[in-house]
Motif scaffolding. Structure first.
Motif, PDB file in Angstrom:
ATOM      1  N   ILE A 148       0.839  -1.195   0.000  1.00  0.00           N
ATOM      2  CA  ILE A 148       0.000   0.000   0.000  1.00  0.00           C
ATOM      3  C   ILE A 148       0.879   1.251   0.000  1.00  0.00           C
ATOM      4  O   ILE A 148       0.630   2.217  -0.735  1.00  0.00           O
ATOM      5  CB  ILE A 148      -0.944   0.000   1.220  1.00  0.00           C
ATOM      6  N   ALA A 149       1.939   1.232   0.826  1.00  0.00           N
ATOM      7  CA  ALA A 149       2.858   2.372   0.881  1.00  0.00           C
ATOM      8  C   ALA A 149       3.514   2.611  -0.475  1.00  0.00           C
ATOM      9  O   ALA A 149       3.609   3.756  -0.941  1.00  0.00           O
ATOM     10  CB  ALA A 149       3.921   2.131   1.954  1.00  0.00           C
ATOM     11  N   VAL A 152       1.049   4.202  -2.881  1.00  0.00           N
ATOM     12  CA  VAL A 152       0.823   5.627  -2.604  1.00  0.00           C
ATOM     13  C   VAL A 152       2.005   6.454  -3.096  1.00  0.00           C
ATOM     14  O   VAL A 152       1.820   7.543  -3.648  1.00  0.00           O
ATOM     15  CB  VAL A 152       0.576   5.844  -1.097  1.00  0.00           C
ATOM     16  N   GLU A 163      -2.209  15.063  -2.394  1.00  0.00           N
ATOM     17  CA  GLU A 163      -1.820  14.296  -1.210  1.00  0.00           C
ATOM     18  C   GLU A 163      -3.013  13.721  -0.467  1.00  0.00           C
ATOM     19  O   GLU A 163      -3.012  12.559  -0.069  1.00  0.00           O
ATOM     20  CB  GLU A 163      -0.994  15.184  -0.258  1.00  0.00           C
ATOM     21  N   ALA A 166      -4.633  10.909  -2.416  1.00  0.00           N
ATOM     22  CA  ALA A 166      -3.783   9.706  -2.351  1.00  0.00           C
ATOM     23  C   ALA A 166      -3.937   8.997  -1.008  1.00  0.00           C
ATOM     24  O   ALA A 166      -4.004   7.765  -0.935  1.00  0.00           O
ATOM     25  CB  ALA A 166      -2.329  10.076  -2.593  1.00  0.00           C
ATOM     26  N   LEU A 167      -4.010   9.768   0.090  1.00  0.00           N
ATOM     27  CA  LEU A 167      -4.190   9.172   1.414  1.00  0.00           C
ATOM     28  C   LEU A 167      -5.544   8.490   1.538  1.00  0.00           C
ATOM     29  O   LEU A 167      -5.652   7.400   2.110  1.00  0.00           O
ATOM     30  CB  LEU A 167      -4.047  10.249   2.494  1.00  0.00           C
ATOM     31  N   GLY A 170      -5.422   5.290  -0.521  1.00  0.00           N
ATOM     32  CA  GLY A 170      -4.651   4.295   0.221  1.00  0.00           C
ATOM     33  C   GLY A 170      -5.430   3.750   1.397  1.00  0.00           C
ATOM     34  O   GLY A 170      -5.428   2.541   1.659  1.00  0.00           O
ATOM     35  N   GLY A 174      -6.919   0.090   1.035  1.00  0.00           N
ATOM     36  CA  GLY A 174      -6.208  -0.723   2.017  1.00  0.00           C
ATOM     37  C   GLY A 174      -7.144  -1.364   3.005  1.00  0.00           C
ATOM     38  O   GLY A 174      -6.997  -2.539   3.377  1.00  0.00           O
ATOM     39  N   ALA A 332      -4.022   1.582   7.093  1.00  0.00           N
ATOM     40  CA  ALA A 332      -3.702   1.907   5.702  1.00  0.00           C
ATOM     41  C   ALA A 332      -3.400   3.390   5.532  1.00  0.00           C
ATOM     42  O   ALA A 332      -2.485   3.776   4.781  1.00  0.00           O
ATOM     43  CB  ALA A 332      -4.858   1.487   4.788  1.00  0.00           C
ATOM     44  N   VAL A 333      -4.149   4.249   6.224  1.00  0.00           N
ATOM     45  CA  VAL A 333      -3.887   5.686   6.153  1.00  0.00           C
ATOM     46  C   VAL A 333      -2.529   6.007   6.776  1.00  0.00           C
ATOM     47  O   VAL A 333      -1.766   6.834   6.270  1.00  0.00           O
ATOM     48  CB  VAL A 333      -5.014   6.481   6.847  1.00  0.00           C
ATOM     49  N   SER A 336       0.133   5.104   4.470  1.00  0.00           N
ATOM     50  CA  SER A 336       0.081   6.061   3.365  1.00  0.00           C
ATOM     51  C   SER A 336       0.706   7.386   3.772  1.00  0.00           C
ATOM     52  O   SER A 336       1.385   8.045   2.972  1.00  0.00           O
ATOM     53  CB  SER A 336      -1.378   6.287   2.929  1.00  0.00           C
ATOM     54  N   ALA A 339       4.311   6.992   3.564  1.00  0.00           N
ATOM     55  CA  ALA A 339       4.707   7.077   2.156  1.00  0.00           C
ATOM     56  C   ALA A 339       4.799   8.537   1.711  1.00  0.00           C
ATOM     57  O   ALA A 339       5.721   8.920   0.975  1.00  0.00           O
ATOM     58  CB  ALA A 339       3.698   6.320   1.290  1.00  0.00           C
TER      59      ALA A 339
END
Length: 404
Positions: A148-149, A152, A163, A166-167, A170, A174, A332-333, A336, A339
């Motif tokens: 996942i990282a 992202v 950004e 994308a978060l 993810g 995720g 997941a966040v 992310s 990342a």
């Protein structure tokens, strides 16, 4: 108020005033310094909880590092801690920026601090790498989270995706991937969170559109109008300093005519070389437009939403962690967000260590960053001493004729 409560508030004030003074390098560097003080040195909260707060904070408007300071203050000392930590972190930047604004208005020039910044920037890079290593080890718990990282990072670097979007991608994808094998969890929780996220996005777009609406082009700007402008900006600002610049260029210069183009460029320069949140640029602009009252009202307007959003968000984070689906979303966040920190760190490294011509690598900057990283990671030297050392090295380098 008990002596214990006063002691906690005093400790918060000391820590965050110090971070406000040495906080060069932008939000990622600030968060790294907060993590070092609040998690590593004082154990006010766990690294896992700190990561949860980073992930959640990235999804609301406002300056992330300021909101992280407010979160830590609330966790350590309640509502008063929330106020003390936030104000203490913001105040040094506001006072420094206000002083530069006074010099600018009265003398028409800006101080030259490039030599000092030359030595500080590699140190900031080392501090960020130190924090990124520790946070990354906690965030990347499984191979799925690692993938996942990576995804992202690709979204941010290759597709140039926003950004926050994308978060969210993810986090949502995720969450579905991480929990798809759990048949005992009601699918309604998944749908509920997705709907909430989409609603948040729609609300954001509507609010941004509202904030961009015209008022009037005034020669003498009323204080309420100046405060309302910055309150709107603080309520919808995602993406940090670059997005702030876009707002200011489009409205203060282009639409309202409150500032000239050169004044805006000078305000941006002040925001770049002063420590603390870049949103203290509002202090400079407010002073230029309306003196001390303008500086106060602009500063209050742009930072007030951060206190409100953080106060509303903080109690929700443990609840998110309690549910299997929202816990997966938070994991997941978080990864992310790490990342995103990786991408920003890469950009910072290129800007700090590279030269525009041969040999293309600034060997002194590399040496400063390397030594600072060893001192931070191996010997756990406080970031304040590292920043001070970098400033001294930068000043000496300038005296010897070395530098950009």
């Amino acid at each position: 108020m008990s002596n214990s409560a006063l002691s906690r508030l005093s400790e918060l004030a000391q820590v965050f005033c110090k971070l406000g003074v040495i906080g060069f390098g932008g939000p990622v560097a600030h968060i790294a310094m907060i993590e070092d003080e609040a998690v590593k040195r004082r154990q006010w909260l766990t690294r896992e909880h700190f990561l949860d707060l980073i992930g959640a904070t990235n999804l609301i408007p406002g300056p992330n590092s300021t909101e992280m300071a407010i979160h830590v203050g609330y966790i350590y000392a309640g509502w008063l801690g929330l106020i003390v930590a936030g104000v203490s972190f913001i105040l040094p930047a506001v006072l420094i920026t206000g002083f530069f604004a006074w010099i600018y208005v009265n003398y028409g020039t800006l101080p030259q601090v490039s030599p000092v910044l030359y030595g500080i920037k590699p140190v900031v890079l080392a501090v960020v790498i130190n924090a990124l290593w520790g946070l990354g080890k906690k965030a990347v718990k499984t191979r799925k989270l690692l993938l996942i990282a990576v995804a992202v990072v690709i979204l941010l670097l290759v597709l140039k995706l926003n950004e926050v979007i994308a978060l969210l991608i993810g986090g949502l994808l995720g969450m579905i991937w991480l929990r798809s094998g759990d048949k005992n969890t009601p699918p309604s929780q998944q749908a509920h969170l997705i709907i909430a996220s989409l609603t948040t996005g729609a609300t954001l777009k509507a609010t941004v559109a509202s904030a961009a609406a015209a008022t009037s082009n005034l020669a003498n700007v009323p204080l309420w109008q100046l405060g309302w402008f910055f309150l709107k900006i603080g309520s919808v600002l995602f993406g940090g300093g670059f997005v702030l610049i876009a707002f200011l260029q489009g409205e203060l210069v282009g639409e309202y005519g409150w500032l000239t183009q050169q004044q805006l460029l000078d305000a941006i320069a002040i925001g770049q070389f002063t420590p603390g949140p870049v949103l203290s640029t509002a202090t400079f602009i407010g002073y230029v437009i309306a003196g001390i009252p303008g500086a106060i009202i602009s500063t209050a307007g742009i930072f007030l939403p951060s206190f409100i959003f953080t106060a509303l968000l903080n109690p929700l984070v443990p609840r998110l962690r309690a549910s299997k689906w929202t816990s997966a979303f938070l994991d997941a966040v978080n990864v992310s967000a790490v990342a995103l920190m990786v991408v920003v760190t890469l950009q910072l490294a290129v800007a700090t260590l590279s030269l525009p011509k041969a040999p293309y690598l600034d060997f002194l900057a590399v040496a400063i960053a390397t030594i600072a990283a060893v001192l931070a990671i191996r010997f756990r030297i406080n970031a304040a001493w590292l920043v001070l050392g970098g400033a001294v090295v930068g000043a000496i380098a300038a005296l010897l004729g070395y530098g950009r």
